[in-house]
Enzyme design. Structure first.
Site, short mmCIF file in Angstrom:
data_model
loop_
_atom_site.label_atom_id
_atom_site.label_comp_id
_atom_site.label_asym_id
_atom_site.label_seq_id
_atom_site.Cartn_x
_atom_site.Cartn_y
_atom_site.Cartn_z
N TYR A 131 0.84 -1.20 0.00
CA TYR A 131 0.00 0.00 0.00
C TYR A 131 0.87 1.25 0.00
O TYR A 131 1.68 1.47 0.91
CB TYR A 131 -0.89 -0.01 1.24
CG TYR A 131 -2.20 0.75 1.10
CD1 TYR A 131 -2.44 1.63 0.06
CD2 TYR A 131 -3.21 0.57 2.04
CE1 TYR A 131 -3.64 2.31 -0.05
CE2 TYR A 131 -4.42 1.25 1.94
CZ TYR A 131 -4.62 2.11 0.90
OH TYR A 131 -5.82 2.79 0.79
N LYS A 156 -0.92 -0.96 -4.41
CA LYS A 156 -2.15 -0.19 -4.22
C LYS A 156 -1.80 1.25 -3.91
O LYS A 156 -1.00 1.52 -3.01
CB LYS A 156 -2.97 -0.80 -3.08
CG LYS A 156 -4.30 -0.10 -2.83
CD LYS A 156 -5.08 -0.80 -1.73
CE LYS A 156 -6.42 -0.11 -1.50
NZ LYS A 156 -7.19 -0.75 -0.42
#
Length: 307
Positions: A131, A156
């Protein structure tokens, strides 16, 4: 591995403040029955930062059991590097298909430091999605370095820096050619930016709204897939843009507003744990109006509509 909308369930609590595993399992099952293509348990929307290790293990296990292998289950992990690795181990023991690696605790880090964090926090036998947000900001070089780790299957983005993201996508695509690699839009209310992300090669996104308005979220996803611009415009105008504006009216609303939506849909959540705070009454009323407007804008179709 992923096909369709990605569901980030909330973590409900009982009146005594403990995790309500029965309600959580029912919440997850409703989402998968509605058409979710993957479940990310105990992540940001699921208040990963508020769960201790035992609770976390129970939540992930409950998600795995409720889904029964119908779609992939990923679990959050993060914080101090050894804590992140501990949660990765717990996720593996609970039967999750992989982890979403959240940012490290507080401290800022260089690109090489973040690469070392990912390497030490993840397991070589467990799929991991990295992330990019908050204090875990990758550049092209560090993104390529983590993408080359065999256990890392995806990246992400929650930074919203499209200029950098398009260069990261290009760099990773050029250097990781031996296997599929997934890119995700992880912005709050991701639908607001998903047309832009899709244009730069990021087709997958996490839908927080799916937790309380699956009919609206699925109608938007279907319109995106089919190129139905009229429906996209209508749902953005009536639901997603107002929801994004409302989210800015309270600190922590990226989580507490979603829980309020689940309650408006008729299901208990037990509220949020500190340091998050509940949605103000006037904002809850505004959310109810947004939900009603979004449902009214969904085209008539076989897609299930509801909270």
């Amino acid at each position: 591995m992923f096909n369709g909308l990605l569901f980030f369930p909330v973590t409900p609590y009982r009146p005594d403040g403990e995790v309500d595993l029965d309600e959580f399992a029912a919440h997850v099952k409703r989402g998968v029955d509605a058409g979710a293509g993957g479940v990310f348990a105990a992540c940001g929307t699921g208040e990963f930062s508020a769960l201790e290790a035992g609770e976390y293990a129970e939540v992930v296990s409950a998600a795995v059991d409720a889904i029964g292998g119908r779609v992939p289950v990923f679990a959050g992990a993060g914080g101090p590097v050894r804590t992140a690795r501990r949660f990765a181990d717990l996720a593996a023991d609970a039967g999750a298909d992989g982890i979403l690696l959240l940012p490290p605790y507080l401290t800022e880090a260089s690109g090489p430091g973040l690469v070392s964090y990912v390497r030490e926090a993840t397991r070589e036998d467990q799929s991991a999605i990295v992330y990019n947000r908050a204090n875990a900001r990758f550049n092209e070089d560090s993104a390529v370095a983590v993408a080359r780790l065999p256990q890392v299957i995806g990246f992400k983005d929650g930074s919203g820096d499209l200029d950098l993201m398009i260069r990261i996508v290009r760099a990773v695509r050029d250097h990781v050619t031996d296997r599929p690699f997934f890119f995700f839009n992880g912005m709050p209310t991701a639908e607001v930016t998903q047309r832009a992300y899709r244009a730069i090669g990021v087709p997958l996104y996490s839908s927080a709204a799916f937790a309380f308005a699956p009919g609206v979220a699925l109608a938007y996803y279907d319109a995106l897939e089919s190129g139905d611009l009229a429906t996209l415009d209508a749902l953005e105008r009536t639901f997603y843009h107002p929801l994004a504006r409302l989210r800015t009216k309270g600190t922590g609303y990226a989580v507490s507003l979603i829980k309020a939506g689940v309650e408006l849909a008729g299901y208990p959540t037990g509220g949020v744990r500190p340091p998050l705070t509940e949605v103000a009454p006037e904002h809850r009323a505004e959310l109810a109006g947004i939900l009603a407007a979004g449902l009214a804008a969904v085209p008539e179709s076989p897609v299930p509509v509801g909270g």
